[in-house]
Design a protein around this motif. Structure first.
Motif, PDB file in Angstrom:
ATOM      1  N   GLU A   1       0.898   6.087  -7.180  1.00  0.00           N
ATOM      2  CA  GLU A   1      -0.260   7.087  -7.757  1.00  0.00           C
ATOM      3  C   GLU A   1       0.059   8.436  -8.039  1.00  0.00           C
ATOM      4  OE1 GLU A   1      -3.297   6.879  -4.819  1.00  0.00           O
ATOM      5  OE2 GLU A   1      -3.746   4.677  -5.326  1.00  0.00           O
ATOM      6  N   ARG A   2       1.214   8.870  -7.358  1.00  0.00           N
ATOM      7  CA  ARG A   2       1.753  10.181  -7.511  1.00  0.00           C
ATOM      8  C   ARG A   2       2.874  10.304  -8.447  1.00  0.00           C
ATOM      9  NH1 ARG A   2      -1.192   8.783  -3.316  1.00  0.00           N
ATOM     10  NH2 ARG A   2      -2.315  10.392  -2.150  1.00  0.00           N
TER      11      ARG A   2
ATOM     12  N   SER B   1       8.438   4.835 -11.426  1.00  0.00           N
ATOM     13  CA  SER B   1       6.993   4.190 -11.571  1.00  0.00           C
ATOM     14  C   SER B   1       7.558   2.704 -11.779  1.00  0.00           C
ATOM     15  CB  SER B   1       6.241   4.724 -12.676  1.00  0.00           C
ATOM     16  OG  SER B   1       5.728   6.047 -12.136  1.00  0.00           O
TER      17      SER B   1
ATOM     18  N   THR C   1       5.249  10.441 -11.776  1.00  0.00           N
ATOM     19  CA  THR C   1       5.152  10.914 -13.086  1.00  0.00           C
ATOM     20  C   THR C   1       6.243  10.524 -13.726  1.00  0.00           C
ATOM     21  OG1 THR C   1       5.881  13.065 -12.613  1.00  0.00           O
ATOM     22  CG2 THR C   1       3.521  12.693 -12.754  1.00  0.00           C
TER      23      THR C   1
ATOM     24  N   GLU D   1       0.696  -1.071  -0.144  1.00  0.00           N
ATOM     25  CA  GLU D   1      -0.102   0.064   0.016  1.00  0.00           C
ATOM     26  C   GLU D   1       0.819   1.154  -0.215  1.00  0.00           C
ATOM     27  OE1 GLU D   1      -3.223   0.155   3.001  1.00  0.00           O
ATOM     28  OE2 GLU D   1      -3.813  -1.994   2.322  1.00  0.00           O
TER      29      GLU D   1
ATOM     30  N   THR E   1       6.394  -0.490  -8.998  1.00  0.00           N
ATOM     31  CA  THR E   1       5.362  -1.531  -9.777  1.00  0.00           C
ATOM     32  C   THR E   1       6.260  -2.560  -9.299  1.00  0.00           C
ATOM     33  OG1 THR E   1       4.846   0.026 -11.519  1.00  0.00           O
ATOM     34  CG2 THR E   1       4.504  -2.308 -11.682  1.00  0.00           C
TER      35      THR E   1
ATOM     36  N   GLY F   1       2.039   1.584  -3.404  1.00  0.00           N
ATOM     37  CA  GLY F   1       0.928   2.108  -4.324  1.00  0.00           C
ATOM     38  C   GLY F   1       0.668   3.493  -4.056  1.00  0.00           C
ATOM     39  N   TYR F   2       0.776   4.123  -2.912  1.00  0.00           N
ATOM     40  CA  TYR F   2       0.620   5.523  -2.660  1.00  0.00           C
ATOM     41  C   TYR F   2       1.505   6.238  -3.461  1.00  0.00           C
ATOM     42  CZ  TYR F   2       0.135   9.606   0.263  1.00  0.00           C
ATOM     43  OH  TYR F   2      -0.203  10.758   0.683  1.00  0.00           O
TER      44      TYR F   2
END
Length: 418
Positions: A399-400, A407, A402, A392, A411, A395-396
């Motif tokens: 989500e933010r 990323s 770019t 989590e 992942t 994942g937080y």
């Protein structure tokens, strides 16, 4: 002026070479897209190929270019030594004239990158896999389907012409200049300049994503790149006054004013990060505070899809000052903080640590939550809860994010803790 990076593709759109044709992008100039684009210049005295893609992309680029013009390849120019620029080299070595072979042109420092790639092959493959493995495997499979008998191995270039200063050539009546630039994505970078046509092949001189911050060191593991050398290179290329900028990835950039403005802004952004970091170092501010507080001002509208300001701040710091940050004596020795995690878990209890980690995560502090959850051994009571918190928390952050590298890493960490 809004940065052009906002209208260009991001790194998520980088894809292996699968196109069944080359695309015209200028007079006698063709592009075969891939993980790194390959370019063809057609002349009356044979063909010039700029970059050759990965090894498995070589057959694709060669077939696409042969469909345009089947004359021998006179020259291959390599704008840098990264795998995605040089790997397809074996597919472009021809004979011409009186049995002469294709000349391969590279920066005089090309051996540095070849040797690094060879001595660190396992390390670099392992540390890049989280970002590119799926794309590479898909590309290899596509090439094997289209060219079942073609080699997909990664080629190693053996340049016949090494460039140490500006090299001027006239091929088939077409003047071109090959200019070494040490402040590109690698220290063996070149740009190719067609002065009469005002066309510049920049490769990845400014990084894989044009008008984004360059990585001064990559999280996959690489040599540091000096910020001042990067700034000097950007200015050297800007002063050429290109009207067409052909990059290593995606479509060219057109318009002298646009190109000049973007390169000026990129130069100023790197200069700003450099100067602010140096000022902070001299003021005695620690590196993590500088990473957290130094941000580009609004008028320097530069993307952070490949490099990040905070990462470049740390790279500038460490390129100047090295790995010792004067925070703790333990930095000088071979015992990491993780060596006492088991002690902390024993004293506080896994439940208490994970409860606090969950509180931190709920408060929007995912990094603190990760620090805490990573203390709990994978075979301990509470390991499942630790994995949930880690999933989590990552994942937080995802989500933010770019940024391509960030990323990709986040992942993979989510997958690891599934």
């Amino acid at each position: 002026m809004t940065g052009v990076w906002r209208t260009r593709p991001g790194a998520d759109e980088l894809a292996p070479a699968t196109a069944d044709r080359a695309f015209p992008i200028g007079p006698g100039i063709w592009m075969s897209p891939g993980l790194s684009n390959s370019y063809l210049i057609v002349t009356d005295e044979g063909r010039i190929v700029i970059n050759t893609g990965m090894g498995f992309e070589g057959p694709v680029h060669r077939a696409n270019f042969d469909a345009v013009d089947s004359s021998p390849v006179r020259f291959v120019i390599l704008t840098q030594g990264h795998y995605d620029h040089v790997g397809g080299i074996e597919h472009f070595l021809d004979t011409h004239g009186a049995g002469l072979g294709t000349d391969v042109i590279a920066h005089e420092s090309w051996r540095t990158w070849r040797d690094d790639n060879e001595r660190l092959a396992a390390f670099r493959a392992a540390n890049s896999a989280f970002a590119f493995l799926d794309r590479v495997l898909a590309g290899v499979a596509a090439t094997k389907d289209r060219f079942p008998h073609a080699s997909t191995r990664q080629g190693v270039p053996h340049p016949t012409i090494e460039v140490s200063g500006r090299l001027t050539m006239i091929i088939g009546g077409r003047p071109l200049e090959i200019i070494p630039v040490r402040g590109g994505e690698t220290t063996d970078s070149l740009v190719v300049w067609l002065p009469e046509e005002r066309i510049l092949f920049a490769g990845n001189t400014f990084g894989p994503l044009f008008a984004h911050l360059p990585n001064l060191v990559t999280i996959r593991g690489d040599r540091y790149r000096d910020a001042l050398t990067v700034i000097a290179t950007i200015e050297k290329v800007r002063e050429l006054g290109a009207e067409v900028l052909i990059t290593g990835h995606f479509e060219p950039v057109f318009g002298a004013d646009l190109i000049d403005g973007e390169l000026t802004r990129l130069r100023d952004a790197v200069q700003y990060l450099h100067d602010e970091t140096v000022a902070g170092m001299n003021a005695g501010t620690d590196v993590h505070t500088l990473m957290r507080t130094i941000a580009l001002p609004e008028h320097l509208d530069i993307g952070e899809g490949y490099g990040k300001a905070s990462w470049d701040v740390r790279a500038i710091w460490e390129n100047y000052a090295g790995w010792f940050h004067h925070r703790s004596t333990t930095e000088l020795y071979d015992v990491p903080a993780s060596a006492v995690h088991a002690d902390v878990v024993e004293l506080a209890g896994a439940d208490a640590i994970l409860s606090r980690a969950a509180e931190r995560l709920a408060a929007g502090q995912p990094l603190e939550a990760i620090h805490l959850a990573e203390m709990v051994p994978t075979d301990a009571t509470g390991a499942a809860e630790a994995r949930r918190i880690l999933r989590e928390a990552h994942g937080y952050l995802l989500e933010r994010s770019t940024n391509f590298w960030e990323s990709s890493w986040l992942t993979r960490q989510i997958e690891r803790n599934a």
